[in-house]
Design a protein around this motif. Structure first.
Motif, PDB file in Angstrom:
ATOM      1  N   SER A   1      12.182  11.167 -41.774  1.00 39.04           N
ATOM      2  CA  SER A   1      12.369   9.974 -41.297  1.00 39.04           C
ATOM      3  C   SER A   1      13.333   9.609 -40.332  1.00 39.04           C
ATOM      4  O   SER A   1      13.643   9.139 -39.230  1.00 39.04           O
ATOM      5  CB  SER A   1      12.592   9.158 -42.462  1.00 39.04           C
ATOM      6  N   ALA A   2      14.643  10.570 -40.954  1.00 40.43           N
ATOM      7  CA  ALA A   2      15.741  10.497 -39.945  1.00 40.43           C
ATOM      8  C   ALA A   2      15.395  11.140 -38.597  1.00 40.43           C
ATOM      9  O   ALA A   2      15.755  10.500 -37.530  1.00 40.43           O
ATOM     10  CB  ALA A   2      16.992  11.308 -40.673  1.00 40.43           C
ATOM     11  N   ALA A   3      14.799  12.259 -38.625  1.00 43.76           N
ATOM     12  CA  ALA A   3      14.418  13.114 -37.427  1.00 43.76           C
ATOM     13  C   ALA A   3      13.642  12.253 -36.382  1.00 43.76           C
ATOM     14  O   ALA A   3      13.773  12.322 -35.185  1.00 43.76           O
ATOM     15  CB  ALA A   3      13.676  14.404 -37.816  1.00 43.76           C
ATOM     16  N   ASP A   4      12.861  11.467 -36.982  1.00 42.93           N
ATOM     17  CA  ASP A   4      11.884  10.687 -36.201  1.00 42.93           C
ATOM     18  C   ASP A   4      12.646   9.549 -35.429  1.00 42.93           C
ATOM     19  O   ASP A   4      12.431   9.160 -34.366  1.00 42.93           O
ATOM     20  CB  ASP A   4      10.651  10.003 -37.004  1.00 42.93           C
ATOM     21  N   THR A   5      13.523   9.106 -36.210  1.00 40.29           N
ATOM     22  CA  THR A   5      14.564   7.941 -35.701  1.00 40.29           C
ATOM     23  C   THR A   5      15.375   8.459 -34.530  1.00 40.29           C
ATOM     24  O   THR A   5      15.551   7.577 -33.443  1.00 40.29           O
ATOM     25  CB  THR A   5      15.311   7.542 -36.910  1.00 40.29           C
ATOM     26  N   VAL A   6      16.008   9.713 -34.486  1.00 38.54           N
ATOM     27  CA  VAL A   6      16.746  10.143 -33.356  1.00 38.54           C
ATOM     28  C   VAL A   6      15.845  10.896 -32.469  1.00 38.54           C
ATOM     29  O   VAL A   6      16.396  11.384 -31.401  1.00 38.54           O
ATOM     30  CB  VAL A   6      17.909  10.923 -34.144  1.00 38.54           C
ATOM     31  N   GLN A   7      14.565  11.136 -32.487  1.00 36.32           N
ATOM     32  CA  GLN A   7      13.749  11.921 -31.765  1.00 36.32           C
ATOM     33  C   GLN A   7      14.018  11.453 -30.210  1.00 36.32           C
ATOM     34  O   GLN A   7      13.836  12.379 -29.222  1.00 36.32           O
ATOM     35  CB  GLN A   7      12.292  12.070 -32.064  1.00 36.32           C
ATOM     36  N   PRO A   8      14.029  10.259 -30.067  1.00 36.49           N
ATOM     37  CA  PRO A   8      13.905   9.787 -28.628  1.00 36.49           C
ATOM     38  C   PRO A   8      15.473  10.508 -27.934  1.00 36.49           C
ATOM     39  O   PRO A   8      15.299  10.730 -26.846  1.00 36.49           O
ATOM     40  CB  PRO A   8      14.089   8.204 -28.488  1.00 36.49           C
TER      41      PRO A   8
ATOM     42  N   GLN B   1      15.141  13.977 -27.302  1.00 34.43           N
ATOM     43  CA  GLN B   1      14.398  14.495 -26.325  1.00 34.43           C
ATOM     44  C   GLN B   1      15.131  14.129 -24.893  1.00 34.43           C
ATOM     45  O   GLN B   1      14.861  15.084 -23.870  1.00 34.43           O
ATOM     46  CB  GLN B   1      13.050  13.654 -26.303  1.00 34.43           C
ATOM     47  N   GLU B   2      15.518  13.044 -24.607  1.00 35.58           N
ATOM     48  CA  GLU B   2      16.500  12.417 -23.614  1.00 35.58           C
ATOM     49  C   GLU B   2      17.539  13.673 -23.262  1.00 35.58           C
ATOM     50  O   GLU B   2      17.722  13.746 -22.098  1.00 35.58           O
ATOM     51  CB  GLU B   2      16.912  11.365 -24.080  1.00 35.58           C
ATOM     52  N   ARG B   3      18.090  14.301 -24.343  1.00 38.33           N
ATOM     53  CA  ARG B   3      19.210  15.061 -23.980  1.00 38.33           C
ATOM     54  C   ARG B   3      18.698  16.480 -23.754  1.00 38.33           C
ATOM     55  O   ARG B   3      19.424  17.580 -23.482  1.00 38.33           O
ATOM     56  CB  ARG B   3      20.196  15.046 -25.368  1.00 38.33           C
ATOM     57  N   GLY B   4      17.310  16.781 -24.225  1.00 33.11           N
ATOM     58  CA  GLY B   4      16.761  18.074 -24.027  1.00 33.11           C
ATOM     59  C   GLY B   4      16.931  19.093 -24.959  1.00 33.11           C
ATOM     60  O   GLY B   4      16.875  20.289 -24.759  1.00 33.11           O
TER      61      GLY B   4
ATOM     62  N   ALA C   1      23.278  15.120 -31.625  1.00 31.17           N
ATOM     63  CA  ALA C   1      22.675  15.102 -30.389  1.00 31.17           C
ATOM     64  C   ALA C   1      23.708  14.548 -29.266  1.00 31.17           C
ATOM     65  O   ALA C   1      23.501  15.011 -28.279  1.00 31.17           O
ATOM     66  CB  ALA C   1      21.398  14.072 -30.512  1.00 31.17           C
ATOM     67  N   LYS C   2      24.492  13.507 -29.423  1.00 25.30           N
ATOM     68  CA  LYS C   2      25.356  12.919 -28.603  1.00 25.30           C
ATOM     69  C   LYS C   2      26.570  13.999 -28.259  1.00 25.30           C
ATOM     70  O   LYS C   2      26.803  14.098 -26.970  1.00 25.30           O
ATOM     71  CB  LYS C   2      26.132  11.731 -29.121  1.00 25.30           C
TER      72      LYS C   2
ATOM     73  N   GLY D   1      20.752  21.478 -25.655  1.00 24.42           N
ATOM     74  CA  GLY D   1      21.342  22.388 -26.966  1.00 24.42           C
ATOM     75  C   GLY D   1      20.350  22.628 -28.200  1.00 24.42           C
ATOM     76  O   GLY D   1      19.241  22.166 -28.060  1.00 24.42           O
ATOM     77  N   ARG D   2      20.670  23.185 -29.162  1.00 25.54           N
ATOM     78  CA  ARG D   2      19.935  23.457 -30.177  1.00 25.54           C
ATOM     79  C   ARG D   2      20.696  22.721 -31.359  1.00 25.54           C
ATOM     80  O   ARG D   2      21.795  23.158 -31.681  1.00 25.54           O
ATOM     81  CB  ARG D   2      19.878  24.709 -30.739  1.00 25.54           C
TER      82      ARG D   2
END
Length: 74
Positions: A16-23, A26-29, A62-63, A69-70
């Motif tokens: 659920s947390a991963a789904d929330t931050v997925q956009p 993806q935006e950051r590649g 992600a930020k 990155g990974r």
């Protein structure tokens, strides 16, 4: 602040947390990988609050990770 403790599966909370931050990921590649135990890991916790905690951690990762990155969750 209301806390609603129940038995929850860690994997579903992390998904659920991963789904929330997925956009943002993806935006950051970024490449986000999760390596979780094969069996269920059951917790007594508030699923909404716990998902928020992991979402915040993943969002910060992600930020502050260089573009493309990974991010690994183990």
């Amino acid at each position: 602040l209301a806390v609603h403790v129940q038995t929850v599966d860690l994997q579903s909370i992390l998904q659920s947390a991963a789904d929330t931050v997925q956009p943002l990921v993806q935006e950051r590649g970024h490449q986000l990988t999760m390596q979780l135990p094969e069996g269920a890991v059951m917790l007594r916790a508030d699923p909404v609050r716990l998902s928020q905690v992991f979402s915040n951690l993943l969002s910060n990762a992600a930020k502050y990770t260089e573009p493309a990155g990974r991010i690994d969750v183990t």
